[in-house]
Design a protein around this motif. Structure first.
Motif, PDB file in Angstrom:
ATOM      1  N   VAL A 158       0.857  -1.186   0.000  1.00 36.46           N
ATOM      2  CA  VAL A 158       0.000   0.000   0.000  1.00 36.46           C
ATOM      3  C   VAL A 158       0.890   1.232   0.000  1.00 36.46           C
ATOM      4  N   CYS A 159       0.623   2.139  -0.949  1.00 38.64           N
ATOM      5  CA  CYS A 159       1.358   3.393  -1.046  1.00 38.64           C
ATOM      6  C   CYS A 159       0.375   4.545  -0.845  1.00 38.64           C
ATOM      7  N   GLU A 160       0.795   5.577  -0.167  1.00 34.57           N
ATOM      8  CA  GLU A 160      -0.110   6.690   0.089  1.00 34.57           C
ATOM      9  C   GLU A 160       0.663   8.006   0.015  1.00 34.57           C
ATOM     10  N   SER A 161       0.050   8.973  -0.694  1.00 35.04           N
ATOM     11  CA  SER A 161       0.657  10.296  -0.799  1.00 35.04           C
ATOM     12  C   SER A 161       0.381  11.093   0.471  1.00 35.04           C
ATOM     13  N   VAL A 162       1.123  12.149   0.661  1.00 34.35           N
ATOM     14  CA  VAL A 162       0.828  13.050   1.775  1.00 34.35           C
ATOM     15  C   VAL A 162      -0.442  13.836   1.428  1.00 34.35           C
ATOM     16  N   ALA A 163      -1.117  14.330   2.463  1.00 35.48           N
ATOM     17  CA  ALA A 163      -2.332  15.115   2.239  1.00 35.48           C
ATOM     18  C   ALA A 163      -1.970  16.457   1.613  1.00 35.48           C
ATOM     19  N   LYS A 164      -2.723  16.827   0.609  1.00 36.69           N
ATOM     20  CA  LYS A 164      -2.502  18.101  -0.071  1.00 36.69           C
ATOM     21  C   LYS A 164      -3.805  18.890  -0.098  1.00 36.69           C
ATOM     22  N   ASP A 165      -3.672  20.206  -0.160  1.00 40.06           N
ATOM     23  CA  ASP A 165      -4.846  21.080  -0.148  1.00 40.06           C
ATOM     24  C   ASP A 165      -5.325  21.373  -1.563  1.00 40.06           C
ATOM     25  N   ILE A 166      -6.656  21.482  -1.676  1.00 37.91           N
ATOM     26  CA  ILE A 166      -7.279  22.007  -2.888  1.00 37.91           C
ATOM     27  C   ILE A 166      -8.004  23.289  -2.485  1.00 37.91           C
ATOM     28  N   THR A 167      -7.617  24.386  -3.106  1.00 38.93           N
ATOM     29  CA  THR A 167      -8.264  25.676  -2.843  1.00 38.93           C
ATOM     30  C   THR A 167      -9.008  26.126  -4.086  1.00 38.93           C
ATOM     31  N   LYS A 168      -9.862  27.141  -3.906  1.00 37.31           N
ATOM     32  CA  LYS A 168     -10.726  27.535  -5.026  1.00 37.31           C
ATOM     33  C   LYS A 168      -9.942  28.095  -6.198  1.00 37.31           C
ATOM     34  N   ASN A 169      -8.791  28.729  -5.916  1.00 39.41           N
ATOM     35  CA  ASN A 169      -8.034  29.312  -7.011  1.00 39.41           C
ATOM     36  C   ASN A 169      -7.238  28.272  -7.806  1.00 39.41           C
ATOM     37  N   MET A 170      -7.347  26.984  -7.408  1.00 38.33           N
ATOM     38  CA  MET A 170      -6.657  25.914  -8.128  1.00 38.33           C
ATOM     39  C   MET A 170      -7.540  25.313  -9.231  1.00 38.33           C
ATOM     40  N   TYR A 171      -8.791  25.678  -9.253  1.00 47.82           N
ATOM     41  CA  TYR A 171      -9.702  25.129 -10.253  1.00 47.82           C
ATOM     42  C   TYR A 171      -9.499  25.828 -11.587  1.00 47.82           C
ATOM     43  N   ASP A 172      -9.710  25.063 -12.660  1.00 48.94           N
ATOM     44  CA  ASP A 172      -9.558  25.644 -13.995  1.00 48.94           C
ATOM     45  C   ASP A 172     -10.858  26.312 -14.424  1.00 48.94           C
ATOM     46  N   SER A 173     -10.887  26.740 -15.672  1.00 56.21           N
ATOM     47  CA  SER A 173     -12.067  27.465 -16.165  1.00 56.21           C
ATOM     48  C   SER A 173     -13.311  26.596 -16.210  1.00 56.21           C
ATOM     49  N   ASN A 174     -13.088  25.302 -16.212  1.00 52.58           N
ATOM     50  CA  ASN A 174     -14.229  24.379 -16.184  1.00 52.58           C
ATOM     51  C   ASN A 174     -14.609  23.984 -14.765  1.00 52.58           C
ATOM     52  N   LYS A 175     -14.009  24.671 -13.815  1.00 46.72           N
ATOM     53  CA  LYS A 175     -14.254  24.386 -12.404  1.00 46.72           C
ATOM     54  C   LYS A 175     -13.904  22.926 -12.070  1.00 46.72           C
ATOM     55  N   GLU A 176     -12.761  22.488 -12.616  1.00 44.78           N
ATOM     56  CA  GLU A 176     -12.254  21.145 -12.367  1.00 44.78           C
ATOM     57  C   GLU A 176     -10.805  21.230 -11.900  1.00 44.78           C
ATOM     58  N   TYR A 177     -10.435  20.263 -11.065  1.00 44.78           N
ATOM     59  CA  TYR A 177      -9.047  20.180 -10.630  1.00 44.78           C
ATOM     60  C   TYR A 177      -8.576  18.745 -10.857  1.00 44.78           C
ATOM     61  N   LYS A 178      -7.460  18.611 -11.572  1.00 46.99           N
ATOM     62  CA  LYS A 178      -6.908  17.298 -11.883  1.00 46.99           C
ATOM     63  C   LYS A 178      -5.883  16.922 -10.806  1.00 46.99           C
ATOM     64  N   VAL A 179      -6.089  15.760 -10.205  1.00 45.21           N
ATOM     65  CA  VAL A 179      -5.107  15.249  -9.243  1.00 45.21           C
ATOM     66  C   VAL A 179      -4.359  14.085  -9.891  1.00 45.21           C
ATOM     67  N   SER A 180      -3.101  13.972  -9.556  1.00 47.22           N
ATOM     68  CA  SER A 180      -2.280  12.879 -10.085  1.00 47.22           C
ATOM     69  C   SER A 180      -1.123  12.627  -9.142  1.00 47.22           C
TER      70      SER A 180
END
Length: 460
Positions: A158-180
């Protein structure tokens, strides 16, 4: 006319109960005493109004002092779209079962309408247990693979990333945020059984109060195969195959064993150094080399000579049969039977018959007979009551002899037999046949001799 001011706040409560703005204040003004109407926002990314905590003064009249209306919001669980897993092996083929398998696992998804933290967790379903040599044991049977991945001691990493924040200014014009997130694994398996090693993985995208898994994906890696061939050969002539060869295949790095095969009439020189070992990339040739046995005489060679008990005259034919016998074991190859017949007198070659030209007279007092060369194989052997495999050699020679100048009443003829194998031979004891010549004939012969007319011998 006097105007009054209206301020609409959009807040959320933090964990300590403090008001935190989630949208800019909205300000309006109007004549004191006139009506105002407010509403909560529906376009704040990641938030929805707290319907259980609606302001009591959301509608009212402007006043001479500032009127404040506060809408409280709560976070949405968020939307996770199209979580996917991509697993890629660094090498599609590895050299052996002892090789390191290196993979990358990438998890991605599209996040909508969410403010908060996220993590990506990858679960790798192993086809075999892992070699934990060099891994730090974090807990009983739990091992650290790298800074972000742990092995459960069985069949899962099992692998797990550290917790990261998503804020409103990170969304694109389509109001979507891509995580990877991409995780790297370098691992060694234990006891790989199959040439195709299939590893499955999936990811989970985890929000504060929501998560969604991807469909599992798999990646195949091929382990090279090798082969082993064992051959069973005559040490002195490796072109001579003694037994059917043994072949097998296996994964490079796994062990092989080759079987010893007993070969009748042969003894293994020594065990091949590589009779057991590990498969390599390519073919391993194992040579079992055998020495041919010289053969063992179970029953010693024996000469059995038979002849007439008596003859009528010195000019008579002496009919002899010489039989050579022996019993051997643990031998394959050729053999011959040789007879040496020792004569008491010379013979008349014109009147004598020597067994179908298998015998040669030396012109003096010896006849040598040799049988044609014959081959004995395991199929010619018989099994005794004691379970021993033996081969019985027997060869007969027939001699019809007419002697010259017999002077004694008793004519003794002796013979020996020699059994000749490829690298071994043995001779029998002497066997003698005694033949009597009738006395009357000998007296007449003696009288002639005494008259010194030796030329008359041939006319008697």
């Amino acid at each position: 006319e006097i105007n009054g001011n209206l301020i609409v706040h959009h807040y959320e409560k933090d964990k300590d109960g403090n008001d935190v703005s989630v949208y800019s204040d909205e300000r309006t003004s109007g004549l004191v005493g006139s009506d105002y109407t407010t509403n909560y926002r529906t376009d704040i990314i990641g938030y929805t109004v707290d319907t259980n905590n609606m302001p009591s003064n959301k509608d009212g009249k402007y006043a001479t002092t500032d009127t404040e209306v506060t809408y409280y919001y709560v976070k949405k669980d968020g939307v996770i779209d199209n979580p996917t897993t991509e697993k890629v092996a660094e090498n599609k083929e590895v050299e052996s079962v002892n090789s390191t398998f290196t993979y990358t696992i990438t998890g991605s998804a599209t996040i909508k309408d969410y403010i908060g933290t996220y993590k990506v967790r990858a679960t790798d379903y192993l086809p075999y247990k892992l070699d934990t040599t060099g891994m730090e044991e974090l807990d009983e049977n739990v091992y650290k693979v790298n800074d972000r991945c742990v092995y459960d001691g069985n069949m899962t990493v099992v692998c797990e990333s550290v917790a990261k924040d998503i804020t409103k200014n990170m969304y694109d014009s389509n109001k979507e945020y891509k995580v990877s997130e991409t995780f790297e694994l370098s691992i060694k398996y234990l006891n790989i059984k199959n040439a195709i090693v299939t590893n499955r993985a999936k990811i989970d995208v985890i929000l504060d109060n929501n998560s969604k898994p991807s469909e599992p994906t798999s990646e195949d890696v091929t382990v090279k195969e090798g082969s082993v061939k064992a051959v069973y050969l005559d040490k002195n002539d490796e072109s001579k195959k003694l037994e059917e060869e043994y072949t097998n295949t296996g994964l490079v790095g796994t062990s092989y064993e080759t079987p010893f095969k007993p070969v009748f009439g042969y003894t293994l020189d020594k065990d091949p150094e590589n009779k057991n070992g590990s498969y390599i990339d390519g073919e391993t040739l194992v040579k079992y080399l055998y020495n041919k046995n010289k053969g063992t005489f179970v029953e010693e060679p024996e000469a059995d000579k038979t002849g007439p008990d008596s003859v009528d005259s010195i000019n008579s034919e002496f009919n002899y049969t010489i039989t050579g016998t022996a019993t051997i074991k643990d031998y394959v190859g050729t053999y011959k039977v040789k007879v040496v017949d020792t004569l008491p007198y010379s013979i008349d070659p014109e009147k004598s018959t020597l067994d179908n030209n298998r015998c040669i007279y030396d012109g003096n007092n010896t006849i040598t007979c040799v049988s044609e060369e014959k081959t004995v194989t395991e199929s010619n052997y018989v099994t005794t009551e004691d379970g021993e495999k033996v081969f019985n050699i027997e060869e007969k020679f027939t001699l019809v002899l007419v002697y010259n100048g017999i002077t004694t009443e008793s004519v003794k003829n002796s013979a020996t037999v020699e059994i000749i194998l490829d690298d071994n031979s043995k001779e029998s004891p002497v066997d003698t046949v005694e033949t009597k010549v009738k006395k009357g004939y000998l007296k007449r012969y003696a009288a002639v001799v005494s008259s010194s007319d030796k030329g008359a011998i041939t006319s008697i």
